[in-house]
Structures are given as C-alpha cells and as structure tokens.
Design a protein around this motif. Structure first.
Motif, mmCIF file in Angstrom:
data_model
loop_
_atom_site.group_PDB
_atom_site.id
_atom_site.type_symbol
_atom_site.label_atom_id
_atom_site.label_comp_id
_atom_site.label_asym_id
_atom_site.label_seq_id
_atom_site.Cartn_x
_atom_site.Cartn_y
_atom_site.Cartn_z
ATOM 1 N N ASP A 184 0.899 -1.394 0.018
ATOM 2 C CA ASP A 184 0.044 0.003 -0.141
ATOM 3 C C ASP A 184 0.878 1.057 0.161
ATOM 4 N N PRO B 119 -6.796 5.850 -5.576
ATOM 5 C CA PRO B 119 -6.200 4.490 -5.471
ATOM 6 C C PRO B 119 -6.334 3.603 -7.064
ATOM 7 N N ARG C 255 -2.151 6.133 -5.073
ATOM 8 C CA ARG C 255 -2.299 5.119 -4.072
ATOM 9 C C ARG C 255 -2.342 3.714 -4.550
ATOM 10 N N MET D 110 -10.161 -4.204 -0.086
ATOM 11 C CA MET D 110 -10.589 -2.999 -0.605
ATOM 12 C C MET D 110 -11.184 -2.336 0.630
ATOM 13 N N ILE E 153 -11.409 1.526 0.755
ATOM 14 C CA ILE E 153 -11.279 1.922 -0.576
ATOM 15 C C ILE E 153 -12.734 1.506 -1.252
ATOM 16 N N ALA F 129 -12.388 1.653 -7.096
ATOM 17 C CA ALA F 129 -11.060 1.988 -7.809
ATOM 18 C C ALA F 129 -10.768 1.500 -9.213
ATOM 19 N N ARG G 38 -17.571 -1.856 -6.639
ATOM 20 C CA ARG G 38 -16.051 -1.694 -6.454
ATOM 21 C C ARG G 38 -15.256 -1.177 -7.580
#
Length: 290
Positions: free
Chosen positions: A20, A26, A52, A84, A89, A92, A114
């Motif tokens: 990470d 991201p 990221r 995630m 997150i 992404a 997602r």
C-alpha cells in the motif's frame, strides 16, 4: 530497488500480504499465476508518484498464506473485495495481469460497485488458447513433475548451460518476461505454493485450454471503461484474444506492444506506465466534466 515494505491483514485466520504505497486516487494491481507484488516490477514505484497503489499477494502466492481450499476466480475476487473494504477503498480502477485479469473481470461481475474501470494485461478468460505448460499442469501426475522442474539441480544446470552459450557468443539474453517466468517457476519447489498453483490453474484451465470464459461479461464493458494491453510475442496467452473483445465491444481500448512477451509491463515498463496513466487520467477527466 523497491522502496516499500509489505503490510498484512488477517482474513478468515489466514494472512494476506500486500503493498500500500503512495497518495492520491487508488489503483489496485492484481498479479497472475505464481506471481506476487514483485511481478509488477517498477510499476508500483512509478505509479505511486501519483496514485495510491495497492498490490496484494493473492492467497497461495508470494508472502501470503497458502491455505488448502478454494482458489476459484470468485474466491480470489472476494479477497480483493475484502482488502478494499479493510483499506476503506470504496471503488477503484483495477489492473489485472493474466489470471489477475480473470479475477478483476469477476470483480466487475460480483462487485460492480467496487470497479471504476478495468485494465486487462495479457489476461486470461478471453479465449481458449493457452500455453502447453499450463495445460500440462492440469494433467494427473503434474504434482510429481513440477518439483523436479523447479529443483535446484535442474535450475542450476539450465542457468549454467545458458551462461556457457553466452560465452560462446550465442544470443541468449533473456527478456524480462522470460526472467519473471523462470523466477516464478522456481516457487513451485515449495509444496504449499505448488498445491495452491495447481488448484488455481485447474480452476480455469483444462487439458484443452482455458475452461472459463468472460464472454458473458462483455456487455458490461459497454458502460465500464476497459483497456487491454498485450505483448505481441506472448507465448502464454496469444494476443489475438484481444479481437474477441474488439468484435463485441468496439469502444474498448487495445494496446499491443509488438516486441513484448507475457509481461508487457516488465518488457516495456515506461511505455506501459505511460499508457496506463493515460487510461487512468481519462477517468479523472471524465469525472471532472460530470
């Protein structure tokens, strides 16, 4: 050399290792069979200058645990979803290489909320053809042959022969794709890694080729931005699989690197990063106009 350290999280009593790194929007990198975060080479550091970057070692791979159990595309996709969720997150862009391409397409099917966009790199699931090596891994007895191929004796003698040919002046400089394939093959010397590899490959490949098709996902690409990147000299999964997508979804972006192999992001890292960043920026630009 990479400037990052692995982090880890426990899911269902098993440890998942991941990178990470960086700040900004991201982006998730999902490696292929016998791979790990290392399979992305310099991409993690380069992308982390603006993004990221999250790059897991899937269960059964790299520094993550290798439990006995389910290694289907859906199981791997659920692991990426769990990671995630853990990292907060919500969504992404997902970049999947080889088996990882099948995993991120399964993510788009199971967890569409997602997935902002897909980049498929030498992806599985787009056609039946696959290398003889992968088909052979599905045959009975492959669990006995693999440790021999990965043994130190075989690897030392093969590398010695290549060095000898080099001293004779013969052109034997391996490509980054070949180096990564050779490195990953050595990991099956470990029994747990070997069992996880066989379970993963047998979930998507049979003696006649790939048994799982993503064709049912193609209509999803009409609304989900998608890019395919392939090496023109890929001997693992042929580049003409991109035509299967082009015919169904003509708006998908396709990038063929004519001189690259199965790992175009390693064979031509700067070109790959440039193309990927263009694709990712298009998402930001589209959002800013909305």
């Amino acid at each position: 050399m990479p400037q990052y350290e692995l982090e880890s999280v426990v899911f269902h009593k098993d440890v998942l290792a991941y990178v990470d790194l960086g700040e900004g929007p991201p982006v998730i990198l999902v490696h292929g069979l016998l791979g790990s975060h290392k399979s992305w080479g310099p991409q993690i550091d380069m992308l982390a200058e603006k993004y990221r970057v999250v790059a897991p070692d899937l269960f059964g791979h790299g520094d993550s645990d290798k439990p006995r159990g389910d290694y289907s595309l859906s199981s791997h996709a659920a692991t990426v979803r769990d990671l995630m969720e853990c990292l907060k997150i919500a969504s992404a862009p997902l970049v999947g290489h080889s088996l990882g391409g099948g995993i991120v397409m399964q993510m788009a099917y199971l967890f569409p909320e997602r997935v902002e966009r897909l980049c498929l790199v030498s992806s599985g699931g787009l056609g039946p053809e696959v290398s003889t090596y992968l088909k052979a891994a599905t045959l009975p007895g492959s669990e006995l042959v693999l440790p021999i191929l990965a043994s130190g004796w075989v690897r030392r003698n093969t590398e010695s022969a290549l060095r000898h040919l080099g001293r004779l002046g013969l052109p034997v400089q391996p490509s980054p794709s070949a180096v990564e394939t050779w490195r990953s093959l050595g990991t099956v010397a470990d029994k747990a890694t070997r069992e996880a590899f066989l379970a993963s490959v047998r979930a998507v490949v049979g003696p006649r080729g790939q048994t799982v098709s993503a064709k049912q996902h193609f209509p999803r690409f009409e609304t989900l931005p998608a890019m395919l990147v392939w090496g023109g000299k890929d001997t693992m999964i042929p580049a003409h699989h991109t035509e299967n997508v082009r015919q169904e979804v003509p708006n998908s972006r396709i990038e063929i690197f004519p001189d690259a192999g199965h790992f175009p992001h390693l064979d031509e890292p700067y070109r790959f990063c440039r193309v990927l960043e263009q694709f990712l920026r298009a998402g930001t630009e589209d959002a800013s106009k909305g």
